[in-house]
Every structure is written in structure tokens, then in C-alpha cells.
Design a protein around this motif. Structure first.
Motif, mmCIF file in Angstrom:
data_model
loop_
_atom_site.group_PDB
_atom_site.id
_atom_site.type_symbol
_atom_site.label_atom_id
_atom_site.label_comp_id
_atom_site.label_asym_id
_atom_site.label_seq_id
_atom_site.Cartn_x
_atom_site.Cartn_y
_atom_site.Cartn_z
ATOM 1 N N LEU A 50 14.555 -4.639 -4.695
ATOM 2 C CA LEU A 50 13.748 -5.734 -5.236
ATOM 3 C C LEU A 50 13.215 -6.653 -4.133
ATOM 4 O O LEU A 50 13.920 -6.964 -3.172
ATOM 5 C CB LEU A 50 14.569 -6.557 -6.223
ATOM 6 C CG LEU A 50 14.829 -5.901 -7.585
ATOM 7 C CD1 LEU A 50 15.868 -6.701 -8.372
ATOM 8 C CD2 LEU A 50 13.532 -5.790 -8.383
ATOM 9 N N ASN A 51 11.977 -7.093 -4.293
ATOM 10 C CA ASN A 51 11.368 -8.047 -3.363
ATOM 11 C C ASN A 51 11.833 -9.457 -3.664
ATOM 12 O O ASN A 51 12.159 -9.795 -4.809
ATOM 13 C CB ASN A 51 9.844 -7.999 -3.462
ATOM 14 C CG ASN A 51 9.254 -6.767 -2.800
ATOM 15 O OD1 ASN A 51 9.932 -6.035 -2.085
ATOM 16 N ND2 ASN A 51 7.972 -6.535 -3.044
ATOM 17 N N SER A 52 11.814 -10.302 -2.637
ATOM 18 C CA SER A 52 12.070 -11.725 -2.833
ATOM 19 C C SER A 52 10.905 -12.358 -3.598
ATOM 20 O O SER A 52 9.783 -11.839 -3.592
ATOM 21 C CB SER A 52 12.235 -12.424 -1.486
ATOM 22 O OG SER A 52 13.396 -11.972 -0.812
ATOM 23 N N THR A 53 11.193 -13.472 -4.247
ATOM 24 C CA THR A 53 10.165 -14.241 -4.954
ATOM 25 C C THR A 53 10.145 -15.662 -4.390
ATOM 26 O O THR A 53 10.968 -16.014 -3.533
ATOM 27 C CB THR A 53 10.449 -14.290 -6.464
ATOM 28 O OG1 THR A 53 11.685 -15.002 -6.671
ATOM 29 C CG2 THR A 53 10.573 -12.895 -7.045
ATOM 30 N N CYS B 87 9.778 -0.230 -8.325
ATOM 31 C CA CYS B 87 11.133 -0.489 -7.842
ATOM 32 C C CYS B 87 11.299 -1.854 -7.166
ATOM 33 O O CYS B 87 12.399 -2.370 -7.086
ATOM 34 C CB CYS B 87 11.565 0.613 -6.881
ATOM 35 S SG CYS B 87 11.783 2.206 -7.718
ATOM 36 N N ALA B 88 10.200 -2.430 -6.696
ATOM 37 C CA ALA B 88 10.298 -3.705 -5.989
ATOM 38 C C ALA B 88 10.227 -4.914 -6.916
ATOM 39 O O ALA B 88 10.393 -6.043 -6.470
ATOM 40 C CB ALA B 88 9.211 -3.804 -4.931
ATOM 41 N N PHE B 89 10.000 -4.670 -8.204
ATOM 42 C CA PHE B 89 9.819 -5.777 -9.154
ATOM 43 C C PHE B 89 10.570 -5.505 -10.457
ATOM 44 O O PHE B 89 10.593 -4.381 -10.943
ATOM 45 C CB PHE B 89 8.327 -5.964 -9.489
ATOM 46 C CG PHE B 89 7.436 -6.070 -8.283
ATOM 47 C CD1 PHE B 89 7.247 -7.283 -7.662
ATOM 48 C CD2 PHE B 89 6.811 -4.935 -7.774
ATOM 49 C CE1 PHE B 89 6.422 -7.382 -6.536
ATOM 50 C CE2 PHE B 89 5.989 -5.027 -6.652
ATOM 51 C CZ PHE B 89 5.797 -6.253 -6.035
ATOM 52 N N ILE B 90 11.139 -6.574 -11.033
ATOM 53 C CA ILE B 90 11.693 -6.409 -12.378
ATOM 54 C C ILE B 90 10.527 -6.345 -13.356
ATOM 55 O O ILE B 90 9.432 -6.812 -13.064
ATOM 56 C CB ILE B 90 12.667 -7.555 -12.737
ATOM 57 C CG1 ILE B 90 11.970 -8.928 -12.687
ATOM 58 C CG2 ILE B 90 13.892 -7.541 -11.835
ATOM 59 C CD1 ILE B 90 12.813 -10.074 -13.214
#
Length: 322
Positions: free
Chosen positions: A78-81, A318-321
Motif C-alpha cells: 500500500l502507498n502512503s496517503t 495493490c497500492a490502494f485500498i
């Protein structure tokens, strides 16, 4: 004797199936919903690894780092937000690479079977396939994991075993994840492939106890070699963890550790405990059970803290919910 061996193999396989089913995972989980999923993942992995075999090590490491934080739930992807720094951006994970392989496999699977196969399963399959493609062991990957929705950089810092750990810290870290001392000995052998930045071990060369000294447990000749590659403060140079065969998955790592040439303090720590030292000596002196042991420990590691059933989600990317 042959019949007894066959019976033992059958009993082991039955126990394995019962175990993974009991955990909510099973072999061939997508057989009906996406029968080509594993073949697509393997084909995509091969596309990258045959061109760049050095990707196998970071892909294996990515799976390991995923499972040790919140379990094998794909949270490392997951990417940071704006409001949250994810595991991916924690210091121990900033050197991870190979995310493009996972994304490509996910995209290919989504085209065939949208919304069916989790990123957590894709990561587990990619790690297995990448290792097998560089002459490492092949292991059965039971699937059915679902993706987590939470990823915190602080949890990566608190849960990932450090290259600076001593044997007591290593055993505690692995035990907290349901892994025993043999698993620690075996999975450390993953350092047979890949590289490390100098800062991962430079304290052993220049300032081991804070007095400008070297680590007395490391071969002094090896220290001299490493000092030629890694000057104080070097943050860019990469060094092979298993010099001479860092692209091939073999048991040579244990020979290096036995010679006091393990790169990290955590490698050297294996010689400070009777059980881990015995495993190092066994694998260093005989081309024995390491590959089979590694396969078994990877199956076991892949069960840590899994989400199944209605827990979590199946991410679209895959990098985001979702």
C-alpha cells in the motif's frame, strides 16, 4: 521399506492439507473462480526475472517483510496517503524494489478474473516463482489470503527483525510470529541471494561499540575487503550478501557464516546459539536439507496472521485500498 516411505509421504501430505485448510487457506483456492491465476502470475514473474535475475532477492524480501507486519495481507504494497505513512515508506522498507512485478501480475490477473485474486496471494506466489527461477526450491503455496486495509510505517519499525539484532532478539522476533529456532536458522539462509547497502553493516567496520572499533566476531580479512568498498558514511554502494553466488539460491550462505563472513550482526548471531550454530555447521559441511527446509519454512511463514473469508478485501490495485 518403499511402502513405508510412501505411507510417510502420504501422511505428511494429508497433514499439510489439513493444516492449511484449518488456517483458511488451501491449495488451488482459485481453481474454480480463476483457474489460470497461478499460471498468469508465473508467466509475469518470468517476464521480469529472466531479464533481471537480481529481482528475485527483493521479491522474496518483500514477502518476508509483508508477513512480519500484520501478517501476510499485502499491507507492504500500500502507498502512503496525506494522512498516513505506510509500511512501504518505513526505513527498513525504503530499499524494497520489485513492486512493478506485483503490479504487472495483478493487472494481468484482473484482466482475466476481475476482483477475485488478492494482492497478498499474488505476492506469495511471485516470491515462490522468483526463487524457483534462480535454481532455488519450489514450494506449494496455499492460497485464499485477503488483503488488509491498514498499513502503518510504525508497525514496520516495531515488527521487522533488524540486521543489528542479537540472537535473543532474533529468537523473540520469530517466536512472536509463530516461527521457531529452526525457521530462524533456515529463513536467514535467504541471504544467499541479494545485496545490501553499506549502512546495513558499516558499524561493524568502523564503530562497533562507539569507540571507532571493528566487530571482533567478523573475519578481519573480510573487514579489510569491505572497507575498500564501503567508506564511512557511504549510503549508496551495494555489497553482495553471498559473494560469488548472490544470484543463485544455494546453501553457500552457511559456509560464509561459518567462516565469520556473514555481512550482518544478525548473520553472525547464528553462531552464538547452540541450535542455530548446529544448523549452520550442518548446511556448511553438507549439501543437505537446506532447500527442502527453506520450502517448508516459507509455507509456514506464509500462514502468519492471514485474513480469510470475509475479512479484509480483494484490492483492485495493490497500492490502494478499494
Amino acid at each position: 521399506m518403499a511402502i513405508q516411505k510412501l505411507l510417510l509421504v502420504f501422511v505428511f501430505q494429508l497433514m499439510f492439507v489439513l493444516f492449511v485448510n484449518g488456517q483458511g487457506l488451501k491449495l488451488g483456492f482459485y481453481q474454480k473462480t480463476c483457474p489460470s491465476a497461478e499460471a498468469i502470475v508465473k508467466q509475469t514473474t518470468a517476464h521480469f526475472v529472466t531479464r533481471a535475475p537480481s529481482l528475485a532477492a527483493p521479491l522474496l524480501r518483500m514477502h518476508f517483510h509483508d508477513c512480519f507486519v500484520r501478517g501476510c495481507d499485502g499491507s507492504v504494497l500500500l502507498n502512503s496517503t496525506k494522512n498516513n505513512q505506510a509500511e512501504k515508506d518505513a526505513f527498513p522498507n525504503q530499499s524494497l524494489r520489485g513492486f512493478q512485478v506485483i503490479d504487472a501480475a495483478k493487472t494481468a490477473v484482473e484482466k482475466k478474473c476481475p476482483g477475485v485474486v488478492s494482492c497478498a496471494d499474488i505476492l506469495a506466489l511471485v516470491a515462490r516463482d522468483a526463487v524457483a527461477m534462480i535454481k532455488g526450491p519450489f514450494w506449494q503455496v496455499p492460497t485464499g489470503r485477503r488483503d488488509g486495509r491498514v498499513s502503518l510505517s510504525s508497525e514496520a519499525l516495531n515488527n521487522l527483525p533488524s540486521p543489528f539484532f542479537n540472537i535473543t532478539q532474533l529468537k523473540a522476533s520469530f517466536s512472536s510470529k509463530g516461527l521457531d529456532v529452526k525457521d530462524l536458522s533456515v529463513l536467514s539462509g535467504g541471504h544467499t541471494i541479494g545485496t545490501s547497502h553499506c549502512f546495513g553493516f558499516s558499524n561493524r567496520l568502523y564503530n562497533f561499540t562507539g569507540k571507532g572499533d571493528t566487530d571482533p566476531t567478523m573475519d578481519p580479512n573480510y573487514i579489510d575487503q569491505l572497507k575498500k568498498k564501503c567508506k564511512p558514511g557511504d549510503v549508496t554502494t551495494l555489497v553482495e550478501m553471498d559473494p560469488g553466488s548472490f544470484r543463485i539460491f544455494d546453501s553457500d550462505y552457511y559456509n560464509i557464516v561459518r567462516k565469520r563472513r556473514g555481512l550482518f550482526q544478525s548473520d553472525a548471531a547464528l553462531l552464538t546459539d547452540n541450535e542455530t550454530k548446529a544448523y549452520v555447521q550442518l548446511q556448511a559441511t553438507s549439501q543437505g536439507s537446506f532447500l527442502n527446509d527453506f520450502a517448508a519454512s516459507m509455507v509456514k511463514m506464509g500462514q502468519i496472521g492471514i485474513l480469510t473469508g470475509n475479512s479484509g478485501e480483494i484490492r483492485k490495485k495493490c497500492a490502494f485500498i478499494n
